[in-house]
Design an enzyme around this catalytic site. Structure first.
Site, PDB file in Angstrom:
ATOM      1  CD  GLU A 143      -2.909  -0.690   2.551  1.00  0.00           C
ATOM      2  OE1 GLU A 143      -2.830   0.422   3.139  1.00  0.00           O
ATOM      3  OE2 GLU A 143      -3.645  -1.603   2.941  1.00  0.00           O
ATOM      4  CD  GLU A 173     -12.050   1.806   0.572  1.00  0.00           C
ATOM      5  OE1 GLU A 173     -12.578   0.796   1.095  1.00  0.00           O
ATOM      6  OE2 GLU A 173     -10.819   1.996   0.547  1.00  0.00           O
ATOM      7  CE  LYS A 220     -10.463   2.690   5.050  1.00  0.00           C
ATOM      8  NZ  LYS A 220      -9.067   2.550   4.592  1.00  0.00           N
TER       9      LYS A 220
END
Length: 394
Positions: free
Chosen positions: A278, A332, A335
């Site tokens: 990531e 998102e 989240k």
């Protein structure tokens, strides 16, 4: 037929079959690569406004993104990616680790339900990430079950004959390190090392790399007064100098990767490759989240993509080509946490780009498909022309 015509005919035959060989080599060469190129993207789905998995598969093909990671093994996603040629690493969630660590049969059940049938059906599952950011995290009881869980998953794959197709790994956060500046001084935390070393030994045995979640954004956000923004986003800067290795770093991303290599070396695993599982930059944040902006996100991700396209290593490991998965494909909106957590996306839910770093969104997908088809048709046409010429001369 004169001898000169016969010679020319033979030359045409050779050229014809060479073109055929070239055509088929293009397509057959795409079937045996686990990580295609150096660039991948994390496809997180903690949101209520995202496009369907089928639309996402189309988007990724349009953008020519060939590697993704998901954080579960969602069947609708795996079905949608069937026969797309996109390599997928699926996630075995942290909530399953205790159960999977108990016995291999439990891992076998999970693999048979979530991996094997999709591989047999044409979905290219290239890896299983066992847990996410376990070591160094706050749930200490999971530290002890990570290695048994990873072993059970691997042995289940082996019994099914999939261990050479599906890699078993586990991504880590920067929290596993005691320190990382300068890069050469990096070591694993004293409390993490007793769990990390056996895990690394097992992964080395089965040929798995070390996955690290490396975020210059988070480092800059936590210490923006001391860290040069340009150094964090790959822009022109004086960089840093590591006095131990006498190496210069002009960006934080490379320094973070080399810090991982230094820690691995000190732990006794100098040849384990590092892959960034990531990395990314938030386009929006709270008032106290320094650096979170569209401008910085665009700059970081554009420069990261350019850096990965060079297919080069780092100052400390120049021969180890850097590979990375960007976080994330979409914002998102569900989240939890600070605003930045919901604003890492490269694309908007409608498939258009969030900002321009060189990708094509869904609106340009027809042109992309047309270009690919045109190239293929041109090659086929060349074969037909040569074939006709050959028969006219015979």
């Amino acid at each position: 037929m004169h001898s000169s015509e016969m010679k020319y005919s033979r030359m045409l035959r050779s050229s014809f079959f060479l073109v055929l060989l070239f055509v088929f080599s293009i397509f057959s060469s795409q079937t045996a690569v686990a990580f295609i190129g150096t660039y991948g993207v994390n496809y997180g789905r903690i949101a209520d406004n995202l496009p369907s998995p089928e639309a996402v598969a189309t988007l990724l093909k349009s953008a020519k993104i060939r590697n993704i990671r998901i954080y579960d093994a969602d069947h609708s996603v795996l079905t949608a990616f069937r026969n797309t040629g996109i390599e997928i690493i699926v996630g075995l969630g942290n909530e399953f680790l205790k159960d999977i660590s108990v016995a291999e049969d439990r891992a076998m059940t999970w693999v048979k339900e979530n991996v094997e049938p999709f591989i047999r059906g044409g979905t290219r599952i290239s890896g299983i990430a066992v847990g996410n950011e376990i070591l160094g995290g706050t749930t200490i009881e999971l530290w002890e079950v990570l290695l048994p869980a990873a072993k059970n998953v691997y042995y289940a794959l082996r019994r099914l004959g999939l261990h050479n197709t599906v890699e078993v790994s586990s991504p880590h956060s920067e929290a596993v390190f005691q320190n990382s500046y300068p890069p050469s001084s990096c070591t694993f935390r004293d409390d993490v090392a007793p769990f990390m070393k056996p895990l690394l030994a097992f992964f080395w045995q089965i040929g798995s790399p070390f996955y690290i979640n490396a975020y210059p954004f988070l480092a800059y956000k936590s210490d923006s007064k001391e860290i040069d923004l340009n150094y964090a986003i790959f822009e022109h800067t004086k960089g840093i100098y590591d006095p131990n290795t006498k190496l210069h770093y002009d960006n934080m991303f490379d320094a973070m990767v080399d810090a991982s290599y230094a820690a691995l070396e000190k732990a006794g695993f100098p040849k384990v490759p590092v892959i960034v599982s990531e990395t990314g930059w938030a386009s929006k944040g709270d008032p106290d989240e320094a650096g979170a902006s569209v401008k910085n996100a665009k700059t970081y991700n554009r420069n990261l993509r350019k850096r990965l396209k060079k297919r080069k290593g780092t100052p400390y490991r120049p021969n180890m080509v850097v590979r990375a998965y960007v976080f994330a494909l979409f914002n998102e909106n569900l989240k939890p946490g600070p605003t930045s957590e919901r604003n890492f996306g490269l694309f908007k839910p409608d498939g258009s780009i969030a900002y321009d770093i060189g990708f094509k969104g869904l609106k340009d997908s027809s042109a992309t498909r047309c270009g690919f088809g045109t190239s293929f048709n041109a090659l086929v046409a060349a074969c037909v022309v040569m074939f006709l010429l050959l028969h006219r001369l015979v």
